[in-house]
Design an enzyme around this catalytic site. Structure first.
Site, short mmCIF file in Angstrom:
data_model
loop_
_atom_site.label_atom_id
_atom_site.label_comp_id
_atom_site.label_asym_id
_atom_site.label_seq_id
_atom_site.Cartn_x
_atom_site.Cartn_y
_atom_site.Cartn_z
N GLU A 1 0.82 -1.21 0.00
CA GLU A 1 0.00 0.00 0.00
C GLU A 1 0.86 1.26 0.00
O GLU A 1 0.51 2.26 -0.65
CB GLU A 1 -0.94 -0.01 1.21
CG GLU A 1 -2.14 -0.93 1.08
CD GLU A 1 -1.78 -2.40 1.25
OE1 GLU A 1 -0.66 -2.69 1.75
OE2 GLU A 1 -2.60 -3.26 0.89
N HIS B 1 -11.01 -6.20 8.27
CA HIS B 1 -11.77 -5.87 7.05
C HIS B 1 -13.06 -5.11 7.38
O HIS B 1 -14.02 -5.16 6.61
CB HIS B 1 -12.15 -7.15 6.29
CG HIS B 1 -10.99 -7.98 5.88
ND1 HIS B 1 -10.34 -8.84 6.74
CD2 HIS B 1 -10.34 -8.08 4.70
CE1 HIS B 1 -9.35 -9.44 6.10
NE2 HIS B 1 -9.32 -9.00 4.86
#
Length: 324
Positions: free
Chosen positions: A60, A129
């Protein structure tokens, strides 16, 4: 006018902007051939090529650093972070580089990057998540923070975001990706970033919500109406910039406020809203403002729905405020 869900609306917005502006580049993990973990970028690599829809390694920080470099060289990148929970490795790039380039360069270098990321719970994704981390971005000067609640807004706000010259964190409520459906114009349109929407007008109490919590609040308002409570619901749509005028006008009308956020209670965006209302409309308040939020715990796996604010919890908050 076709009916779309939020995934289809996001995909449509990306397709329109990429067709109009060849500087727009999508990058992220599995965004190309696979079409993204939720299929938001499905079919775009086939249409626009692998040079404009770029599959990236699992990094990321690398994705964000690459996007910043692309923007400084004249492109308009739209990086996808697969889940808002995965954005933390890129935190330094976003907070210390992306958000500050225009300021540190004396206005010479805008950084037009739109960071798309699914956020929130409700899909039994557990604590890696399911998080709602919008408060981090709101607290970072230099970033705009946009959170749509429905397909029409998602398309119009994303198109507007991709035409901004400054960075935007575009948070998509993944619980509503396919659950929220509605009529969406086929062609090009934009919605003003920084303009809230009065979903339902009312006179007894103001309910403020954004993202997936707009739908929870709508369910609560339907239950409240059966009890004779006439509530006003405002979908904030954008946390930065914030439409404080619409909020204050409603508070001055109703005198009572319930704020609904999915994120934990402590130091969440609801706390900022309370401070702003106190600054601008303290004398209009008839009761303390109530927050209905997620719990101050890591997001659980087995108690997913128990963590999230429910319509019944919102209704309890409304009763508490009205009975003060």
């Amino acid at each position: 006018m076709p009916t779309m869900n939020i995934i289809q609306a996001v995909n449509d917005a990306l397709r329109i902007q990429m067709a109009q502006d060849d500087r727009v580049v999508i990058l992220g993990e599995d965004v190309g051939k696979f079409g993204g973990v939720f299929r938001a970028t499905s079919g775009l690599q086939e249409q626009f090529g692998a040079d404009r829809v770029v599959d990236c390694p699992l990094s990321e920080a690398g994705i964000m650093g690459t996007a910043i470099g692309m923007a400084l060289y004249g492109l308009r990148p739209v990086p996808e972070m697969q889940f808002a929970d995965f954005i933390y490795p890129a935190f330094d790039q976003i907070v210390n580089e992306l958000a500050k380039y225009r300021y540190r360069s004396g206005g010479q270098y805008p950084c037009p990057v739109v960071v798309r990321t699914p956020y929130g719970g409700g899909i039994k994704g557990g604590h890696y998540h399911s998080q709602s981390n919008e408060a981090y971005w709101v607290q970072t000067p230099g970033l705009k923070v946009v959170i749509p609640s429905n397909p029409y807004d998602a398309k119009g706000l994303l198109l507007a975001a991709m035409r901004q010259d400054d960075p935007v964190i575009f948070m998509e409520p993944k619980r509503m990706y396919r659950a929220a459906k509605g009529d969406v114009p086929e062609g090009d349109y934009t919605l003003e970033i920084g303009k809230a929407k009065v979903v339902k007008e009312g006179k007894d109490i103001t309910v403020l919500a954004y993202g997936s919590m707009v739908h929870t609040a709508m369910e609560a308002l339907a239950k409240a109406e059966a009890e004779g409570i006439d509530a006003e619901l405002i979908d904030l749509r954008s946390l930065v910039p914030l439409d404080i005028d619409t909020i204050i006008a409603s508070v001055e009308k109703t005198g009572r406020v319930v704020i609904v956020q999915e994120a934990p209670k402590s130091a969440g965006f609801a706390a900022e809203l309370i401070a702003l209302i106190n600054e601008h409309a303290l004398l209009s308040l008839e009761a303390p403002i109530v927050r209905v939020t997620g719990w101050d715990t890591p997001f659980p796996y087995t108690l997913d729905l128990e963590y999230l604010p429910s319509a019944d919890r919102v209704l309890q908050g409304m009763r508490k405020t009205l009975n003060f």
